[in-house]
Each structure stands twice: as C-alpha cells, then as structure tokens.
Design a protein around this motif. Structure first.
Motif, PDB file in Angstrom:
ATOM      1  N   ILE A  80      16.983  26.332 -42.631  1.00 44.45           N
ATOM      2  CA  ILE A  80      16.746  25.538 -41.578  1.00 44.45           C
ATOM      3  C   ILE A  80      17.803  24.504 -41.112  1.00 44.45           C
ATOM      4  CG2 ILE A  80      15.090  24.024 -40.169  1.00 44.45           C
ATOM      5  CD1 ILE A  80      12.755  25.896 -41.481  1.00 44.45           C
ATOM      6  N   GLN A  81      18.224  23.786 -42.166  1.00 45.18           N
ATOM      7  CA  GLN A  81      18.982  22.831 -41.996  1.00 45.18           C
ATOM      8  C   GLN A  81      20.439  23.361 -41.624  1.00 45.18           C
ATOM      9  OE1 GLN A  81      18.341  20.745 -45.706  1.00 45.18           O
ATOM     10  NE2 GLN A  81      16.927  19.403 -44.855  1.00 45.18           N
ATOM     11  N   GLU A 101       0.769  25.589 -45.192  1.00 40.36           N
ATOM     12  CA  GLU A 101       1.238  23.983 -45.549  1.00 40.36           C
ATOM     13  C   GLU A 101       2.707  24.097 -45.203  1.00 40.36           C
ATOM     14  OE1 GLU A 101       1.542  20.186 -46.135  1.00 40.36           O
ATOM     15  OE2 GLU A 101      -0.439  21.377 -45.804  1.00 40.36           O
ATOM     16  N   ALA A 102       3.431  25.228 -45.434  1.00 37.35           N
ATOM     17  CA  ALA A 102       5.122  25.206 -45.003  1.00 37.35           C
ATOM     18  C   ALA A 102       4.969  25.101 -43.490  1.00 37.35           C
ATOM     19  CB  ALA A 102       5.446  26.673 -45.636  1.00 37.35           C
ATOM     20  N   THR A 103       4.469  25.885 -42.979  1.00 34.89           N
ATOM     21  CA  THR A 103       4.336  25.672 -41.356  1.00 34.89           C
ATOM     22  C   THR A 103       4.294  24.327 -41.155  1.00 34.89           C
ATOM     23  OG1 THR A 103       3.705  28.109 -41.228  1.00 34.89           O
ATOM     24  CG2 THR A 103       3.276  26.580 -39.148  1.00 34.89           C
ATOM     25  N   ARG A 104       3.322  23.836 -41.353  1.00 37.32           N
ATOM     26  CA  ARG A 104       2.903  22.372 -41.137  1.00 37.32           C
ATOM     27  C   ARG A 104       3.914  21.530 -41.413  1.00 37.32           C
ATOM     28  NH1 ARG A 104      -1.827  22.142 -43.052  1.00 37.32           N
ATOM     29  NH2 ARG A 104      -3.009  22.652 -41.389  1.00 37.32           N
ATOM     30  N   SER A 108       6.553  19.506 -38.503  1.00 37.46           N
ATOM     31  CA  SER A 108       6.610  18.129 -38.683  1.00 37.46           C
ATOM     32  C   SER A 108       8.155  17.391 -38.638  1.00 37.46           C
ATOM     33  CB  SER A 108       5.644  17.483 -39.884  1.00 37.46           C
ATOM     34  OG  SER A 108       6.789  17.818 -40.958  1.00 37.46           O
ATOM     35  N   GLN A 109       9.056  18.193 -39.223  1.00 32.82           N
ATOM     36  CA  GLN A 109      10.381  17.901 -39.328  1.00 32.82           C
ATOM     37  C   GLN A 109      11.213  18.682 -38.305  1.00 32.82           C
ATOM     38  OE1 GLN A 109      10.892  18.858 -43.685  1.00 32.82           O
ATOM     39  NE2 GLN A 109      12.209  17.195 -43.312  1.00 32.82           N
TER      40      GLN A 109
END
Length: 180
Positions: A80-81, A101-104, A108-109
């Motif tokens: 992603i980065q 949790e990975a999606t959350r 968030s970022q």
C-alpha cells in the motif's frame, strides 16, 4: 458486458510491459475510469495459488492492474505504501492478523482505499464484521471473475457491493431476528 464505466473508452497506448502481457487477451485499447486511470489493486490472501490465479484473471481486465500480492498484513501495508492502490482484495483468514482487523487498521491509516473481502465464509457474522470494519464489498470465493470485476468497479465508484447470495442471506437473517 461492462457497465457504464466500461463504456468510457480511452485511446491510450499500453505500456510496453502491459502490451506483451495482455495483447492476446485484449486489443491495444484500455477501458478507463473517467479520469483515464486504471484501478490499482493489491491482492491479500495467504494462499499463493489464489493470489496468482486472481492476478492472471484480473490481467484480462483492461481497466485494472494488480500492483502487488501479499500473503500477510505486514506485506500488504508495504505494498500500500509503495503503490497507493485504490482497492485491496482481502481474505478473512490470514496468518498474522485476520482480515477483519487488517481491514480496520488499513482503513484507519488509508481511508481512501476500498477493501473487498473475498472469502469462503458465508456466515452473516463474517460479512457484518467485515462491513463494520469498513469493507466496501464482500464476495465469496466461488464467485465468477465477472462478479469480482463488477465489485471492484462498484466500490471504486463509492458504492457498497455484496454478492446477491450474501444480500439474500443478510436480509433473511435480519428478518428472522426481527421476528424473534
């Protein structure tokens, strides 16, 4: 075959690397988003054969480009980065961090990314957990390529996509809970 988005034909030359990869599947035209961009996608699944198969299938979609494949959350973040994808296709069952949790954490970022769950889990609890985490779509792994491509185009256009089977399941579950 393609929705209204697919009717926006851009007369853009393929990059040489894409031309060699795609020429047998498509002509040297690209179906583009309104802004002329292709949809950049990261595939996240702990099974390499699933990632590779999806990448090969999506290579035939002229408005989509798989920029990376990840087998875990940490690799997904690095991709992603590096590539700033519009879409992450996310499995729920992951080795280091589950897909919910990975999606959350991703959202968030990177709030502009659209996450689509692609899972074998059809239970409404999994679907609702992914949607509550911020996922924009949920498909089962037995879906056809056409449905996956439609889901990707739908979420990029700021809409939610659920396969029809899952929509029916959620409505039935909700109706049953109301009647209880």
């Amino acid at each position: 075959m393609h929705n209204a988005l697919g009717k926006l034909i851009c007369m853009v030359s393929w990059p040489k690397s894409c031309l060699l990869r795609h020429i047998s599947l498509r002509t040297a035209q690209r179906i583009c988003l309104g802004n002329g961009m292709t949809i950049k996608i990261v595939l996240t699944d702990n099974h390499q054969i699933i990632r590779q198969g999806l990448a090969l299938l999506l290579a035939g979609e002229p408005d989509m480009h798989v920029v990376g494949e990840a087998g875990d959350y940490c690799t997904t973040i690095k991709l992603i980065q590096e590539f700033s994808p519009q879409v992450v296709i996310m499995d729920i069952s992951m080795p280091d961090l589950n897909g919910v949790e990975a999606t959350r954490r991703i959202l968030s970022q990177y709030s502009r990314i659209k996450v689509i769950a692609l899972s074998m889990h059809s239970d409404s609890l999994f679907v609702l957990n992914m949607l509550n985490a911020g996922a924009s779509g949920y498909l089962l792994k037995d879906c056809a390529l056409e449905e996956l491509a439609k889901a990707i185009r739908t979420v990029v256009n700021q809409k939610i996509y659920l396969s029809s089977n899952l929509s029916n399941l959620l409505v039935t579950d909700l109706a049953n809970k109301i009647l209880e």
